[in-house]
Design a protein around this motif. Structure first.
Motif, PDB file in Angstrom:
ATOM      1  N   PRO A  27       0.727  -1.101  -0.092  1.00 15.15           N
ATOM      2  CA  PRO A  27      -0.054   0.131   0.030  1.00 15.15           C
ATOM      3  C   PRO A  27       0.842   1.291   0.040  1.00 15.15           C
ATOM      4  O   PRO A  27       0.443   2.325  -0.425  1.00 15.15           O
ATOM      5  CB  PRO A  27      -0.727  -0.046   1.142  1.00 15.15           C
ATOM      6  N   TRP A  28       2.169   1.564   0.657  1.00 12.87           N
ATOM      7  CA  TRP A  28       2.849   2.317   0.577  1.00 12.87           C
ATOM      8  C   TRP A  28       3.435   2.586  -0.735  1.00 12.87           C
ATOM      9  O   TRP A  28       3.628   3.796  -1.065  1.00 12.87           O
ATOM     10  CB  TRP A  28       4.097   2.249   1.691  1.00 12.87           C
ATOM     11  N   LEU A  29       3.654   1.508  -1.383  1.00 16.22           N
ATOM     12  CA  LEU A  29       4.421   1.682  -2.584  1.00 16.22           C
ATOM     13  C   LEU A  29       3.517   2.202  -3.784  1.00 16.22           C
ATOM     14  O   LEU A  29       3.480   3.115  -4.508  1.00 16.22           O
ATOM     15  CB  LEU A  29       4.963   0.267  -3.478  1.00 16.22           C
ATOM     16  N   HIS A  30       1.829   1.769  -3.439  1.00 14.28           N
ATOM     17  CA  HIS A  30       0.847   2.287  -4.142  1.00 14.28           C
ATOM     18  C   HIS A  30       0.637   4.034  -4.085  1.00 14.28           C
ATOM     19  O   HIS A  30       0.411   4.520  -4.904  1.00 14.28           O
ATOM     20  CB  HIS A  30      -0.361   1.467  -3.722  1.00 14.28           C
ATOM     21  N   ASP A  31       0.859   4.190  -2.815  1.00 17.34           N
ATOM     22  CA  ASP A  31       0.569   5.581  -2.344  1.00 17.34           C
ATOM     23  C   ASP A  31       1.854   6.514  -2.960  1.00 17.34           C
ATOM     24  O   ASP A  31       1.319   7.666  -3.461  1.00 17.34           O
ATOM     25  CB  ASP A  31       0.730   5.812  -0.849  1.00 17.34           C
ATOM     26  N   MET A  32       2.849   5.774  -3.119  1.00 19.08           N
ATOM     27  CA  MET A  32       3.874   6.597  -3.777  1.00 19.08           C
ATOM     28  C   MET A  32       3.866   6.494  -5.275  1.00 19.08           C
ATOM     29  O   MET A  32       4.909   7.109  -6.232  1.00 19.08           O
ATOM     30  CB  MET A  32       5.577   5.940  -3.459  1.00 19.08           C
ATOM     31  N   GLY A  33       2.937   5.932  -5.825  1.00 19.44           N
ATOM     32  CA  GLY A  33       2.830   5.714  -7.377  1.00 19.44           C
ATOM     33  C   GLY A  33       3.498   4.755  -7.936  1.00 19.44           C
ATOM     34  O   GLY A  33       3.842   4.609  -9.311  1.00 19.44           O
ATOM     35  N   TRP A  34       4.206   3.851  -7.148  1.00 17.86           N
ATOM     36  CA  TRP A  34       5.269   2.693  -7.834  1.00 17.86           C
ATOM     37  C   TRP A  34       4.320   1.408  -8.036  1.00 17.86           C
ATOM     38  O   TRP A  34       4.775   0.578  -8.697  1.00 17.86           O
ATOM     39  CB  TRP A  34       6.277   2.545  -6.913  1.00 17.86           C
ATOM     40  N   GLU A  35       3.061   1.405  -7.455  1.00 15.08           N
ATOM     41  CA  GLU A  35       2.107   0.223  -7.740  1.00 15.08           C
ATOM     42  C   GLU A  35       1.038   0.692  -8.695  1.00 15.08           C
ATOM     43  O   GLU A  35       0.271   1.476  -8.339  1.00 15.08           O
ATOM     44  CB  GLU A  35       1.434  -0.333  -6.537  1.00 15.08           C
ATOM     45  N   LYS A  36       0.767   0.360  -9.752  1.00 14.65           N
ATOM     46  CA  LYS A  36       0.082   0.580 -10.789  1.00 14.65           C
ATOM     47  C   LYS A  36      -1.533   0.113 -10.578  1.00 14.65           C
ATOM     48  O   LYS A  36      -2.444   0.477 -11.188  1.00 14.65           O
ATOM     49  CB  LYS A  36       0.510   0.447 -12.329  1.00 14.65           C
ATOM     50  N   LYS A  37      -1.483  -1.081  -9.923  1.00 15.23           N
ATOM     51  CA  LYS A  37      -2.761  -1.899  -9.709  1.00 15.23           C
ATOM     52  C   LYS A  37      -3.726  -1.011  -8.626  1.00 15.23           C
ATOM     53  O   LYS A  37      -3.229  -0.048  -7.823  1.00 15.23           O
ATOM     54  CB  LYS A  37      -2.708  -3.133  -9.179  1.00 15.23           C
ATOM     55  N   SER A  38      -4.998  -1.053  -9.005  1.00 11.79           N
ATOM     56  CA  SER A  38      -5.963  -0.249  -7.996  1.00 11.79           C
ATOM     57  C   SER A  38      -5.879  -0.873  -6.452  1.00 11.79           C
ATOM     58  O   SER A  38      -5.422  -2.024  -6.433  1.00 11.79           O
ATOM     59  CB  SER A  38      -7.487  -0.600  -8.395  1.00 11.79           C
ATOM     60  N   MET A  39      -6.452  -0.416  -5.469  1.00  8.05           N
ATOM     61  CA  MET A  39      -6.435  -1.009  -4.084  1.00  8.05           C
ATOM     62  C   MET A  39      -6.908  -2.249  -4.110  1.00  8.05           C
ATOM     63  O   MET A  39      -6.638  -3.200  -3.307  1.00  8.05           O
ATOM     64  CB  MET A  39      -6.546  -0.028  -3.168  1.00  8.05           C
ATOM     65  N   ALA A  40      -8.171  -2.142  -4.772  1.00  7.27           N
ATOM     66  CA  ALA A  40      -8.949  -3.495  -4.753  1.00  7.27           C
ATOM     67  C   ALA A  40      -8.144  -4.590  -5.522  1.00  7.27           C
ATOM     68  O   ALA A  40      -8.272  -5.799  -4.831  1.00  7.27           O
ATOM     69  CB  ALA A  40     -10.294  -3.219  -5.529  1.00  7.27           C
ATOM     70  N   GLU A  41      -7.622  -4.540  -6.430  1.00 10.27           N
ATOM     71  CA  GLU A  41      -6.858  -5.352  -6.990  1.00 10.27           C
ATOM     72  C   GLU A  41      -5.513  -5.765  -6.292  1.00 10.27           C
ATOM     73  O   GLU A  41      -5.180  -7.053  -6.168  1.00 10.27           O
ATOM     74  CB  GLU A  41      -6.145  -5.019  -8.581  1.00 10.27           C
ATOM     75  N   LEU A  42      -5.098  -4.910  -5.598  1.00 16.37           N
ATOM     76  CA  LEU A  42      -3.903  -4.957  -4.650  1.00 16.37           C
ATOM     77  C   LEU A  42      -4.262  -6.162  -3.509  1.00 16.37           C
ATOM     78  O   LEU A  42      -3.419  -7.006  -3.467  1.00 16.37           O
ATOM     79  CB  LEU A  42      -3.431  -3.958  -4.430  1.00 16.37           C
ATOM     80  N   TYR A  43      -5.285  -5.676  -2.749  1.00 14.25           N
ATOM     81  CA  TYR A  43      -5.548  -6.685  -1.716  1.00 14.25           C
ATOM     82  C   TYR A  43      -6.013  -7.834  -2.257  1.00 14.25           C
ATOM     83  O   TYR A  43      -5.914  -8.851  -1.108  1.00 14.25           O
ATOM     84  CB  TYR A  43      -6.716  -5.879  -0.860  1.00 14.25           C
ATOM     85  N   GLU A  44      -6.481  -7.965  -3.264  1.00 15.93           N
ATOM     86  CA  GLU A  44      -7.154  -9.499  -3.858  1.00 15.93           C
ATOM     87  C   GLU A  44      -5.858 -10.333  -3.854  1.00 15.93           C
ATOM     88  O   GLU A  44      -5.816 -11.564  -3.751  1.00 15.93           O
ATOM     89  CB  GLU A  44      -7.795  -9.178  -5.200  1.00 15.93           C
ATOM     90  N   GLU A  45      -4.849  -9.611  -4.535  1.00 15.89           N
ATOM     91  CA  GLU A  45      -3.610 -10.256  -4.727  1.00 15.89           C
ATOM     92  C   GLU A  45      -2.882 -10.542  -3.647  1.00 15.89           C
ATOM     93  O   GLU A  45      -2.478 -11.759  -3.440  1.00 15.89           O
ATOM     94  CB  GLU A  45      -2.777  -9.498  -5.778  1.00 15.89           C
ATOM     95  N   MET A  46      -2.764  -9.564  -2.620  1.00 13.91           N
ATOM     96  CA  MET A  46      -2.176  -9.975  -1.400  1.00 13.91           C
ATOM     97  C   MET A  46      -2.963 -10.787  -0.548  1.00 13.91           C
ATOM     98  O   MET A  46      -2.220 -11.826  -0.029  1.00 13.91           O
ATOM     99  CB  MET A  46      -2.069  -8.569  -0.390  1.00 13.91           C
ATOM    100  N   ASP A  47      -4.068 -10.924  -0.591  1.00 11.29           N
ATOM    101  CA  ASP A  47      -4.909 -11.956   0.147  1.00 11.29           C
ATOM    102  C   ASP A  47      -4.622 -13.378  -0.461  1.00 11.29           C
ATOM    103  O   ASP A  47      -4.618 -14.321   0.256  1.00 11.29           O
ATOM    104  CB  ASP A  47      -6.400 -11.850  -0.011  1.00 11.29           C
ATOM    105  N   ASP A  48      -4.595 -13.428  -1.713  1.00  9.02           N
ATOM    106  CA  ASP A  48      -4.594 -14.871  -2.268  1.00  9.02           C
ATOM    107  C   ASP A  48      -3.071 -15.483  -2.149  1.00  9.02           C
ATOM    108  O   ASP A  48      -3.057 -16.369  -1.750  1.00  9.02           O
ATOM    109  CB  ASP A  48      -4.788 -14.803  -3.908  1.00  9.02           C
ATOM    110  N   TRP A  49      -2.048 -14.579  -2.336  1.00  7.28           N
ATOM    111  CA  TRP A  49      -0.764 -14.993  -1.791  1.00  7.28           C
ATOM    112  C   TRP A  49      -0.426 -15.346  -0.429  1.00  7.28           C
ATOM    113  O   TRP A  49       0.073 -16.344  -0.043  1.00  7.28           O
ATOM    114  CB  TRP A  49       0.363 -13.961  -2.486  1.00  7.28           C
ATOM    115  N   GLY A  50      -1.002 -14.316   0.429  1.00  2.83           N
ATOM    116  CA  GLY A  50      -0.645 -14.443   1.759  1.00  2.83           C
ATOM    117  C   GLY A  50      -1.339 -15.493   2.213  1.00  2.83           C
ATOM    118  O   GLY A  50      -0.776 -16.400   3.268  1.00  2.83           O
TER     119      GLY A  50
END
Length: 502
Positions: A27-50
């Motif tokens: 999420p910090w990388l997303h706020d810095m503009g270095w993660e291009k995915k939306s927050m919803a996509e980001l959390y879906e990916e993190m939940d699946d891998w985690g």
């Protein structure tokens, strides 16, 4: 050994830290503009891998880490679907100990190292279930009775105790960063582990649990809301427990079984079944708490079975908690206050007083301590949609959770909390609105009536004559008593046989 413990600690931290860390870094990388995915996509990916990483870590480590995962898998109200789905496998699907090792333990314990055929007609190689502490096999006794044989995993005790040391260290490391201080929770589970590693103690506990659910707080015998398998007399040691066989589906496989029967859990039929299940669990735990205060303390879905006809069974009485007179009165007061809660200052103060009387304390600097204490009580026993006072959140992992303000949390409330959390989790999973406080309110009132008069103290439910499953209400009647004439005739017959033998 120290080296093995260090290796397990390293494996635990190397598996868990990346799972937790990604929720900070990405999420910090997303706020810095270095993660291009939306927050919803980001959390879906993190939940699946985690969730996959956590499942793999706990399955590889086994031991007490599995029991922690079992608790997490029931919290569908707190964790995303990938976590609860993947951790659900921990409830009853651990890799088994080879059958030859299990049979050797049983032979050593029950047959003096001889053949199992001395006691058993059949003994299945494939286990019915595997867990972190024990493994269960179906067997048939020489007289034809079907039984379940629970066997302590060989050499599991050092492993489990080492895991608890690691978990306590982890809890201390994350103190203040998690919604509650889990160090006392793991300390209480460490104490309860002693009972889980001794099947003689578990057999006695099963008798007490079964007696508790068969009696209401006033000591009256009632139809038990669920079944509790009991030990076969004489076939119990510290490492082996032979008990009644329960044939059913563990609640951890409820959705799978419902699909086989063509039932959707969210349908009207599914909700009706859900209400029956919740009624059985709520009434059983209510009677345990308010009749004699002897409570089953390990209520995860792998320990709850659905039998033919919709009946429910509760297994594994290794982890229990005893609430004594004053504690039962405090729980009763808490239930009545939670059931009557209306958000008023008077209602908040009533809940807060009970929580503090139980020994709960809060961190220095806690503002509106009455509201924090009342919120803790509502978290444990309140309606699922009740608004917490003082702006506190119902979400356990929220920054505004009242659990983050806890200083001390008595060990008795740890296991009570597990019971109430189970019921809430089942209700949420089945889509049924359910109030623990409303269901337990009549039992709490009866509890106060039953134990407030010290001149007429009642025996605990397991000490009553009706605690025996084979008890007959006519046993104490004149017709049921041994008469003098019958005794005299029996003695005369014995003397005659003795004379003939001479």
């Amino acid at each position: 050994p120290l080296l093995a413990r260090l290796q397990r600690s390293l494996a635990f931290y190397s598996g868990v830290v990346p799972v937790l860390g990604q929720y900070v870094v990405r999420p910090w990388l997303h706020d810095m503009g270095w993660e291009k995915k939306s927050m919803a996509e980001l959390y879906e990916e993190m939940d699946d891998w985690g969730s996959q990483k956590l499942q793999e870590t706990l399955l590889s480590l086994r031991g007490f880490y599995v029991k922690t995962g079992q608790v997490l898998s029931t919290r569908v109200d707190l964790f995303s679907e990938p976590y609860t789905r993947r951790l659900r496998v921990l409830q009853d699907s651990l890799p088994p100990v080879p059958a030859a090792e299990i049979k050797q333990v049983v032979a050593d314990e029950l047959c003096g190292g001889g053949s199992l055929k001395e006691i058993f007609r059949e003994f299945d190689d494939a286990p019915l279930g595997t867990a972190s502490i024990a493994q269960v096999h179906r067997a048939v006794l020489k007289d034809g009775r079907r039984v379940a044989v629970k066997v302590l995993r060989p050499n599991c005790e050092p492993l489990l105790r080492g895991d608890l040391v690691n978990l306590k260290s982890f809890a201390l490391l994350l103190k203040g960063k998690l919604p509650v201080d889990y160090y006392p929770v793991f300390c209480e589970l460490e104490r309860a582990l002693d009972g889980e590693l001794d099947f003689l103690s578990e057999a006695q506990s099963a008798l007490k649990v079964a007696a508790s659910i068969r009696h209401d707080p006033l000591g009256r015998q009632i139809e038990p809301p669920l079944a509790v398998p009991l030990a076969v007399p004489g076939l119990v040691t510290r490492r082996v427990l032979v008990m009644d066989y329960i044939e059913g589906t563990p609640m951890s496989r409820l959705e799978e079984r419902a699909k086989e029967l063509g039932i959707e859990l969210g349908s009207p039929m599914g909700r009706a079944f859900g209400r029956r299940l919740l009624e059985a669990l709520t009434m059983a735990y209510g009677n345990m708490i308010f009749s004699a205060g002897f409570v089953h303390g390990d209520p995860h879905p792998g320990n709850i079975f659905i039998l033919e006809g919709g009946r429910v069974a509760l297994i594994d009485c290794g982890q229990v908690c005893q609430l004594f007179r004053e504690q039962r009165l405090l729980v009763s007061d808490a239930i009545l206050a939670a059931a009557a809660y209306d958000g008023s200052a008077k209602a908040i103060r009533a809940l807060a007083d009970v929580v503090r009387a139980f020994g709960v304390t809060f961190l220095p600097g806690t503002e509106n301590e009455d509201e924090a204490a009342a919120s803790v009580a509502l978290y444990l026993f309140g309606d699922p949609d009740v608004a917490f006072p003082g702006g506190y959140s119902r979400q356990e992992f929220s920054a505004e959770s009242p659990l983050r303000r806890l200083g001390a949390f008595p060990s008795e409330l740890v296991l009570l909390g597990r019971a109430s959390v189970l019921v809430k989790g089942v209700a949420s999973r089945l889509g049924v609105k359910w109030s623990v406080a409303q269901q337990w309110e009549p039992l709490a009132k009866d509890c106060i009536t039953a134990i407030c008069d010290e001149d007429e103290c009642r025996l605990p439910s397991w000490a009553l004559p009706s605690a025996n499953p084979h008890y007959s209400e006519h046993a104490d009647s004149p017709e049921g008593r041994l008469k003098f004439a019958d005794a005299a005739r029996g003695c005369a017959s014995l003397v005659r046989r003795w004379g003939l033998q001479k």
